[in-house]
Design an enzyme around this catalytic site. Structure first.
Site, PDB file in Angstrom:
ATOM      1  CB  VAL A 203     -62.175   7.022  -4.727  1.00 54.19           C
ATOM      2  CG1 VAL A 203     -62.230   5.081  -6.012  1.00 54.19           C
ATOM      3  CG2 VAL A 203     -62.685   7.487  -5.026  1.00 54.19           C
TER       4      VAL A 203
ATOM      5  CB  ILE B 298     -56.043   1.682  -6.719  1.00 56.34           C
ATOM      6  CG1 ILE B 298     -56.836  -0.822  -5.999  1.00 56.34           C
ATOM      7  CG2 ILE B 298     -55.654   1.786  -8.081  1.00 56.34           C
ATOM      8  CD1 ILE B 298     -57.747  -0.804  -7.236  1.00 56.34           C
TER       9      ILE B 298
ATOM     10  CD  GLU C 299     -69.401  -0.138   8.768  1.00 57.58           C
ATOM     11  OE1 GLU C 299     -69.363  -0.011   9.571  1.00 57.58           O
ATOM     12  OE2 GLU C 299     -67.497   0.354   8.248  1.00 57.58           O
TER      13      GLU C 299
ATOM     14  CE  LYS D 249     -65.104   3.138  -2.072  1.00 56.81           C
ATOM     15  NZ  LYS D 249     -65.303   2.221  -1.769  1.00 56.81           N
TER      16      LYS D 249
END
Ligand SMILES: NC(=O)c1ccc[n+]([C@@H]2O[C@H](COP(=O)([O-])OP(=O)(O)OC[C@H]3O[C@@H](n4cnc5c(N)ncnc54)[C@H](OP(=O)(O)O)[C@@H]3O)[C@@H](O)[C@H]2O)c1
Length: 434
Positions: free
Chosen positions: A133, A137, A191, A206
């Site tokens: 995730v 971070i 994508e 996430k």
């Protein structure tokens, strides 16, 4: 102290970033750990390209992942393949062979992280998933350690860099969703099939992981309401700006008296809030705790090197735990089902709303719409109309006072059948200041 040996399975974006950092930063990593991390095996289907220059000369190179998870010279397996089929086999087999596991796989961990973690604990091995995730971070460490003494009451995030890039470019340039999406694809941010990003599914995986960690509750993607950004247009940013707001794909998990409300959806947020300043492909997470109040985390959400840092840091943590003989004891997913954080439907949520219409103009439209809203006990706050000379396709906006999502959905459903409507109204919640 002896080296800790690493097997890397998957040498794509994340695998190549991980190997580059392990090679270039090897000495500093060894200083921090007191021993070296040594790559002893790598696996990908093709075993080609520049990434192979980052593989130590004496490491095993194979296209069969079983040769890595079975290998007595591997202590930790990094699963960097993605998806839920082969990756699940890799993780299960690694645990079975007593290897610790580091994974970047949000899809897998969102779907079955809690079972995988239980197996890892039973097998006395270590598991880490920081890269799954918000790539760069360290939000797992924050929730598991940094603020674990707090009781989280709300978590909001911008968790998908591609959709944030698209929204902020539409906002900056006034270009259409189609043209900005095509550019994002050219730049490699999106994508060829952009659905996972623009329809919110990537962000949903996430959020499932972060909400499980934040609230200690078993949460799966199916518990989360999801709506993508495909219907957001430059005119929505124009109206949002007139209301002193902007639009972001907001991931939200908040505790309410009814239970936990979980959603991934485009929402209006005030321009003065810290989340509104998150631009481009960056990610951010804002957490509110009962005791510690607000904390905010910001950084790159993806990319070989930022995600590689997360994988390498996980490898270091797991290696330390292996050396100090401290296997996992408690799953971060669900200690026990606490009940008070039971997910509930987003339809009970109360918010002010933004309704954007495109109509074939004629007299009486506002009166008809106001009648429908009144019939659902919804109070209208304001009507906004930017100058426009396309009477056959006229946009305007109505904002609503705080009301339930269910009432708004019922009103929108009724309005969608009106013959002057060019398309179903777009309804977006207006989040209170974060
Ligand atoms: N990309 C990011 O910035 C990012 C950020 C955070 C998390 N993640 C997560 O990290 C994981 C990897 O993503 P990625 O972007 O690095 O993917 P990727 O570029 O597509 O790389 C996948 C790698 O896995 C290999 N592979 C696939 N199936 C295999 C199999 N059956 N046996 C052996 N090797 C196999 C591929 O080999 P071939 O190339 O030879 O087919 C390739 O080397 C995913 O779970 C993704 O969600 C990615």
């Amino acid at each position: 102290m002896n080296d800790v040996n690493v097997g890397v399975i998957g040498l794509g974006n994340v695998g190549s970033g991980t190997l580059a950092i392990l090679q270039e930063n090897a000495d500093q990593i060894a200083l921090k750990l007191g021993f070296r991390l040594k790559v002893t095996a790598v696996c990908s289907r093709s075993l080609k390209g520049a990434v192979m220059n980052q593989v130590p000369g004496d490491a095993l190179r194979t296209s069969d992942w079983r040769e890595v998870v079975n290998n007595p010279d591997v202590d930790v397996v990094a699963e960097l393949i993605g998806g839920t089929s082969v990756a699940r086999e890799v993780v299960d087999a690694a645990i079975e062979h007593g290897k610790s596991v580091v994974t970047a796989n949000k899809e897998l961990m969102a779907l079955c992280g809690s079972e995988i973690w239980d197996r890892a604990i039973r097998a006395n091995i270590n598991l880490a998933m920081e890269a799954s995730v918000c790539g760069g971070i360290p939000i797992h460490a924050v929730l598991r350690e940094g603020i674990s003494g707090d009781r989280v009451t709300a978590l909001y995030g911008i968790l998908n860099g591609t959709s944030n890039f698209i929204l902020t470019e539409i906002e900056k340039r006034g270009d259409s969703m189609e043209s900005v999406l095509a550019e994002a694809q050219r730049l490699g941010y999106a994508e060829a099939d952009p659905s996972a990003d623009v329809d919110g599914y990537d962000a949903r995986s996430k959020l499932a992981i972060l909400a499980a960690l934040a609230f200690g509750e078993r949460i799966t993607p199916a518990d989360i309401y999801v709506e993508g950004i495909r219907r957001i247009s430059p005119m929505d940013f124009q109206y949002a700006r007139a209301l002193d707001h902007t639009i972001r794909l907001l991931c939200a998990a908040r505790k309410t008296p009814d239970g936990l409300i979980l959603s991934v959806r485009p929402a209006l947020i005030r321009r003065s809030t810290i989340l509104a300043s998150v631009q481009g492909a960056y990610n951010a997470v804002w957490v509110k705790g009962q005791y510690g109040d607000d904390t905010f985390y910001y950084g790159r959400g993806a990319g070989p090197k930022p995600t590689g840092v997360a994988v390498v840091s996980d490898l270091m943590r797991v290696a330390r735990e292996i050396r100090s003989g401290s296997p996992e004891r408690v799953s971060p997913f669900a200690h026990e089902r606490l009940g008070e954080y039971q997910p509930v439907s987003v339809t009970v949520q109360k918010r002010p709303y933004y309704l954007r219409f495109r109509v074939d103009d004629r007299p009486g439209i506002i009166a008809t719409l106001a009648g429908i809203l009144a019939g659902k006990h919804i109070s209208l706050e304001a009507v906004l109309q930017e100058p426009c000379d396309t009477k056959g396709d006229l946009p305007f906006v109505i904002t609503l006072e705080s009301t339930t999502e269910q009432a708004v959905r019922d009103a929108v459903e009724q309005m969608s059948h009106l013959e002057f409507m060019k398309e179903p109204p777009l309804a977006l919640p207006m989040e209170p200041p974060l």
